[in-house]
Design a protein around this motif. Structure first.
Motif, PDB file in Angstrom:
ATOM      1  N   LYS A 124      -7.724   8.877  -0.093  1.00  0.00           N
ATOM      2  CA  LYS A 124      -6.510   9.551  -0.599  1.00  0.00           C
ATOM      3  C   LYS A 124      -6.069  10.666   0.351  1.00  0.00           C
ATOM      4  O   LYS A 124      -4.906  10.727   0.750  1.00  0.00           O
ATOM      5  N   SER A 180     -10.086   1.488  -1.108  1.00  0.00           N
ATOM      6  CA  SER A 180     -10.902   1.056   0.028  1.00  0.00           C
ATOM      7  C   SER A 180     -11.309  -0.402  -0.182  1.00  0.00           C
ATOM      8  O   SER A 180     -11.378  -0.882  -1.319  1.00  0.00           O
ATOM      9  N   PRO A 235      -4.144   4.415  -2.715  1.00  0.00           N
ATOM     10  CA  PRO A 235      -5.030   3.867  -1.683  1.00  0.00           C
ATOM     11  C   PRO A 235      -6.264   3.256  -2.354  1.00  0.00           C
ATOM     12  O   PRO A 235      -6.739   3.780  -3.363  1.00  0.00           O
ATOM     13  N   THR A 268      -7.537   0.607   2.514  1.00  0.00           N
ATOM     14  CA  THR A 268      -8.092   1.460   3.572  1.00  0.00           C
ATOM     15  C   THR A 268      -9.503   0.997   3.934  1.00  0.00           C
ATOM     16  O   THR A 268     -10.136   0.244   3.190  1.00  0.00           O
ATOM     17  N   LEU A 307      -2.264   0.771  -0.787  1.00  0.00           N
ATOM     18  CA  LEU A 307      -2.679   0.744   0.617  1.00  0.00           C
ATOM     19  C   LEU A 307      -4.172   0.461   0.695  1.00  0.00           C
ATOM     20  O   LEU A 307      -4.973   1.214   0.132  1.00  0.00           O
ATOM     21  N   THR A 315      -4.910   9.515   3.751  1.00  0.00           N
ATOM     22  CA  THR A 315      -3.593   8.883   3.624  1.00  0.00           C
ATOM     23  C   THR A 315      -2.504   9.924   3.388  1.00  0.00           C
ATOM     24  O   THR A 315      -1.440   9.868   4.014  1.00  0.00           O
ATOM     25  N   TYR A 317      -1.668   3.568  10.550  1.00  0.00           N
ATOM     26  CA  TYR A 317      -1.031   4.590   9.713  1.00  0.00           C
ATOM     27  C   TYR A 317       0.461   4.692  10.011  1.00  0.00           C
ATOM     28  O   TYR A 317       1.276   4.901   9.117  1.00  0.00           O
TER      29      TYR A 317
END
Ligand SMILES: Nc1ncnc2c1ncn2[C@@H]1O[C@H](COP(=O)(O)OP(=O)(O)OP(=O)(O)O)[C@@H](O)[C@H]1O
Length: 256
Positions: free
Chosen positions: A15, A148, A146, A183, A181, A18, A240
């Motif tokens: 987080k 993972s 986000p 990650t 997103l 990002t 990114y």
């Protein structure tokens, strides 16, 4: 001002990394951007503050102690990017909110005082389903989650999304989920590939950009930014940057 909440109740999913990179990328694209550190761990603040002990006022002072928001906002080393910091003293905000009236509105009301000064506010949220998280999401116009590339993190994503949906149903959260997103993707591992494939096959609004796992990013708190100024990690920086471009495109905003 568009207010983007970077949120997921699972800890350590990227987080802060990002939020910091998105805020920096938006500023570098010419948008006046305010990064708001809503997490008492203050990791986003450590990224920019030379000495966090020197910080006079944080978000809690604005919300609980009547400090004008403009007094708490700091310039950062990046042109166009300001920071509303957190300090470790932010932790009691959660218990203070409990006894406040219109507590879900508190962060929105604080940000309303600077809404003409910025094109974007980017909110780095704590890893919890708490009143602070709710007040931050109530202030948001858009949410980015986000996650993972691990089975545990993806498993927890559903709980976070249904928690936010419940509050959308009650009208407390109005922001749509702009995107998810992924990650810390390690494409050499089967689990990363499987998780990414499963998410891409789902109906979830995944960003095309996915952020690779890079050892050099593992201790980025207080370290260098990735977007735009990390020559040692060109693929991380490029990922990114691609994400920032997608956010700008999805929001339909024109560059400043
Ligand atoms: N792409 C990456 N590759 C490797 N490590 C990363 C990457 N992105 C972030 N990290 C590291 O993983 C850890 C967690 O990242 P980060 O602080 O961004 O997550 P978070 O979700 O904000 O955490 P918290 O829940 O504690 O607020 C940090 O040590 C960070 O430096």
């Amino acid at each position: 001002m568009r207010t983007i909440g970077i949120a997921n109740h699972k800890g350590g999913v990227g987080k802060t990394t990002t939020a910091v990179n998105l805020a920096a990328g938006l500023a570098r694209a010419g948008f006046r951007t305010l990064l708001v550190d809503v997490d008492a761990q203050a990791h986003a603040t450590f990224w920019f503050a030379e000495d966090p002990a020197d910080i006079d006022f944080d978000l809690q002072d604005v919300i609980s102690n009547g400090v004008p928001i403009e007094k708490a906002i700091l310039n950062t080393r990046i042109q166009g990017l300001d920071l509303l910091p957190a300090t470790l003293a932010l932790a009691p905000l959660e218990t203070e909110l409990v006894s406040m009236t219109r507590r879900e509105d508190r962060i929105a009301r604080a940000l309303a005082d600077v809404e003409t000064s910025y094109d974007f506010a980017v909110l780095d949220l704590p890893p919890s389903l708490s009143l602070v998280t709710l007040a931050a999401l109530a202030a948001a116009t858009d949410v980015i989650a986000p996650v993972s590339a691990t089975k545990l993190a993806v498993g927890g994503l559903g709980a976070f999304l249904s928690w936010t949906d419940d509050f959308r149903g009650e009208g407390v959260i109005t922001a749509p989920l702009l995107g998810i997103l992924v990650t810390m993707v390690d494409s050499r591992t089967r689990v990363s590939r499987e998780v990414l494939d499963a998410l891409r096959d789902s109906d979830l609004p995944l960003f095309e950009a996915a952020i690779p796992r890079r050892v050099a990013a593992e201790d980025q708190v207080g370290g260098r930014l990735v977007v735009g100024d990390d020559e040692a990690n060109p693929d991380l920086a490029a990922a990114y940057q691609a994400f920032v471009n997608e956010v700008i495109a999805r929001m339909g905003v024109t560059r400043g």
